[in-house]
Scaffold this motif. Sequence first.
Motif, PDB file in Angstrom:
ATOM      1  N   ALA A 111     -38.735 -18.364  -3.960  1.00 14.89           N
ATOM      2  CA  ALA A 111     -37.296 -18.521  -3.886  1.00 14.89           C
ATOM      3  C   ALA A 111     -36.519 -17.202  -4.030  1.00 14.89           C
ATOM      4  O   ALA A 111     -35.626 -16.642  -3.251  1.00 14.89           O
ATOM      5  CB  ALA A 111     -36.326 -19.431  -4.585  1.00 14.89           C
ATOM      6  N   VAL A 112     -36.980 -16.482  -5.279  1.00  9.39           N
ATOM      7  CA  VAL A 112     -36.360 -15.169  -5.456  1.00  9.39           C
ATOM      8  C   VAL A 112     -36.942 -14.228  -4.419  1.00  9.39           C
ATOM      9  O   VAL A 112     -36.014 -13.291  -4.206  1.00  9.39           O
ATOM     10  CB  VAL A 112     -36.822 -14.911  -7.124  1.00  9.39           C
ATOM     11  CG1 VAL A 112     -36.286 -13.491  -7.179  1.00  9.39           C
ATOM     12  CG2 VAL A 112     -36.077 -15.820  -8.123  1.00  9.39           C
ATOM     13  N   SER A 113     -38.116 -14.222  -4.288  1.00 10.65           N
ATOM     14  CA  SER A 113     -38.559 -13.091  -3.404  1.00 10.65           C
ATOM     15  C   SER A 113     -37.897 -13.141  -2.051  1.00 10.65           C
ATOM     16  O   SER A 113     -37.919 -12.152  -1.432  1.00 10.65           O
ATOM     17  CB  SER A 113     -40.087 -13.009  -3.361  1.00 10.65           C
ATOM     18  OG  SER A 113     -40.434 -14.126  -2.997  1.00 10.65           O
ATOM     19  N   LEU A 114     -37.943 -14.466  -1.600  1.00 10.17           N
ATOM     20  CA  LEU A 114     -37.364 -14.529  -0.268  1.00 10.17           C
ATOM     21  C   LEU A 114     -35.956 -14.656   0.029  1.00 10.17           C
ATOM     22  O   LEU A 114     -35.071 -14.706   1.007  1.00 10.17           O
ATOM     23  CB  LEU A 114     -37.803 -15.835   0.541  1.00 10.17           C
ATOM     24  CG  LEU A 114     -39.307 -15.916   0.771  1.00 10.17           C
ATOM     25  CD1 LEU A 114     -39.824 -17.428   1.146  1.00 10.17           C
ATOM     26  CD2 LEU A 114     -39.982 -14.896   1.999  1.00 10.17           C
ATOM     27  N   GLN A 115     -35.187 -14.721  -1.286  1.00 15.08           N
ATOM     28  CA  GLN A 115     -33.759 -14.626  -1.383  1.00 15.08           C
ATOM     29  C   GLN A 115     -33.173 -16.038  -0.646  1.00 15.08           C
ATOM     30  O   GLN A 115     -32.213 -15.980   0.008  1.00 15.08           O
ATOM     31  CB  GLN A 115     -32.963 -13.605  -1.000  1.00 15.08           C
ATOM     32  CG  GLN A 115     -33.374 -12.321  -1.983  1.00 15.08           C
ATOM     33  CD  GLN A 115     -32.241 -11.051  -1.685  1.00 15.08           C
ATOM     34  OE1 GLN A 115     -32.100 -10.832  -0.469  1.00 15.08           O
ATOM     35  NE2 GLN A 115     -32.323 -10.629  -2.684  1.00 15.08           N
ATOM     36  N   LYS A 116     -33.969 -17.248  -0.903  1.00 16.32           N
ATOM     37  CA  LYS A 116     -33.422 -18.441  -0.388  1.00 16.32           C
ATOM     38  C   LYS A 116     -33.104 -19.343  -1.648  1.00 16.32           C
ATOM     39  O   LYS A 116     -33.643 -19.386  -2.706  1.00 16.32           O
ATOM     40  CB  LYS A 116     -34.525 -19.060   0.288  1.00 16.32           C
ATOM     41  CG  LYS A 116     -35.066 -18.384   1.677  1.00 16.32           C
ATOM     42  CD  LYS A 116     -34.046 -18.233   2.725  1.00 16.32           C
ATOM     43  CE  LYS A 116     -34.534 -17.300   3.647  1.00 16.32           C
ATOM     44  NZ  LYS A 116     -33.587 -16.832   4.660  1.00 16.32           N
ATOM     45  N   PRO A 117     -32.216 -20.392  -1.348  1.00  8.56           N
ATOM     46  CA  PRO A 117     -31.935 -21.518  -2.301  1.00  8.56           C
ATOM     47  C   PRO A 117     -33.046 -22.263  -2.697  1.00  8.56           C
ATOM     48  O   PRO A 117     -33.883 -22.562  -1.822  1.00  8.56           O
ATOM     49  CB  PRO A 117     -30.933 -22.364  -1.511  1.00  8.56           C
ATOM     50  CG  PRO A 117     -30.868 -21.837  -0.258  1.00  8.56           C
ATOM     51  CD  PRO A 117     -31.453 -20.659   0.082  1.00  8.56           C
TER      52      PRO A 117
END
Length: 346
Positions: free
Chosen positions: A99-105
Motif C-alpha cells: 500500500a505504501v509503495s503503490l500509494q493506495k489505501p
Amino acid sequence: MIVLGVESSCDETALAFVKDGTIVLGSEVASSVSKQALFGGVVPEVAAREHVKALLPLIESLEKKSGVSINNIDAVAVTRGPGLIGALLVGVSFAKALAVSLQKPLIPVDHVHAHVHGALLGLTGNVDQLFPALSLVISGGHSNIYYMRSPTNFEKLVSSIDDACGECFDKVGKILGTPYPGGPHIEVLARSGNKGSVDMPVMVKERNRLEFSYSGLKTHVLNTFRRLSLGVGDDSLEMAQIKADIAYSFQEEAFLQIARKIKSVQKVRPGTKSVIVSGGVAANQRFREIVAENSATEIVFPKLTYCSDNAAMIAALGFCLFKNEQDARVFDIIDWDPYSRQSIHT
Ligand code: KG4
Ligand code: ZN
C-alpha cells in the motif's frame, strides 16, 4: 474499483483481485495443509514461515492468470484478525508495504466477517435486497450466527462456548483415524453409516439458549468409539462400519444443532430476508440439505471455492467497508496492529 485481497490468518496464503465487491478477476490460494498434516493440526510457526515463502510467487501467478497488473489496483484489503498472530503479521506487513509503495489505501478486514462476503461473490443483481439477513460462519475456528442489517453491519447473536464446529469435525476425524483435516473425510465416511445405529447426545437443546457447544459431542464420540471397537480388528469390515455409523450420527447432530439455532434466531429476529451460509464446513452437502430444510427464508450458499479461506472474500468486504466510509482518508492511516483472537470492535 479493483481491490487486492490479502489473506494469511491460518494455513492458507491467498491473494485475489476483486472488482466492485463481487466480480472475481483472479483468486490464488497456496495451502500449507499437507505440511501441517504431518503434525495432525496447524503449527503456527510452520504456517507463518510458509506465508513468507508463498506470497511473492503467488502475486506473480495472480497477475499472470488474471491479466491484471498490481499497478492497476485501487486499494489493498488485508486480514487484520482473528488468526495466528505470526501468520497475520506476515500478511499485514506485506499489505502495508504494498500500500505504501503503490500509494493506495489499506483496508483492514475481519476474517470471520469476510467469510460471509465469500458467499456473495459472483452474485449478480442487488445484494442489498438480501438484508436484513442472518449469516452463519461455520468454519474451523468459528461457529457464529450474526444478525446483519446491511453488508457491513454484524451483530453477533450466537457463538460456541467451547469448540467450533469444524474444529470438532477435525477432532472426531483424529479419533476415527482420518487424515487432517477431518471434516471432508467425515462427510464421506458418514455416507455409509446407518441411521439410528449409534446414539448421540442432543447438544444445547433449550430453545432460548443462543449458543453452540461441540466439545461434549466430541467426548461422546471418543467414548463410543472406544466401547464399540473393543476387540474389533483395525482393518476389518466391522471396524469400517463402526466408524461410518459414528460419523453418520455425529454429523447429523453437529448440523441439527445448527438448524435448531437458526430456528431460534429467526424467532428472536423476525423479518430477516435471507440466511447467508459461509465457512469451510459449508462445503458439506449434508450441511446444505439440513440448513435448507430448516430455514424459513431464502438461503445463499457460497461457491465451493469460496467456502474455505481465500482472499476474494477479504477484497469483497474491503470494498464494502471502503464504499461505506464517509472519509476515505481513514484508510491512509496504517499504524494499526493485527489482533489474534477477538476483534477490537466486538
Ligand atoms: O473456513 P475454513 O477453511 O478455515 C477457518 O477459517 O477455520 O474452515 C476449515 C474447516 C476445517 O475444520 C475443515 O475440517 C472443515 O472446515 N471442513 C468441513 C468440510 N470441508 C471442510 N467440515 C465438514 N465437512 C466438509 N465437507
Ligand atoms: Zn476462515
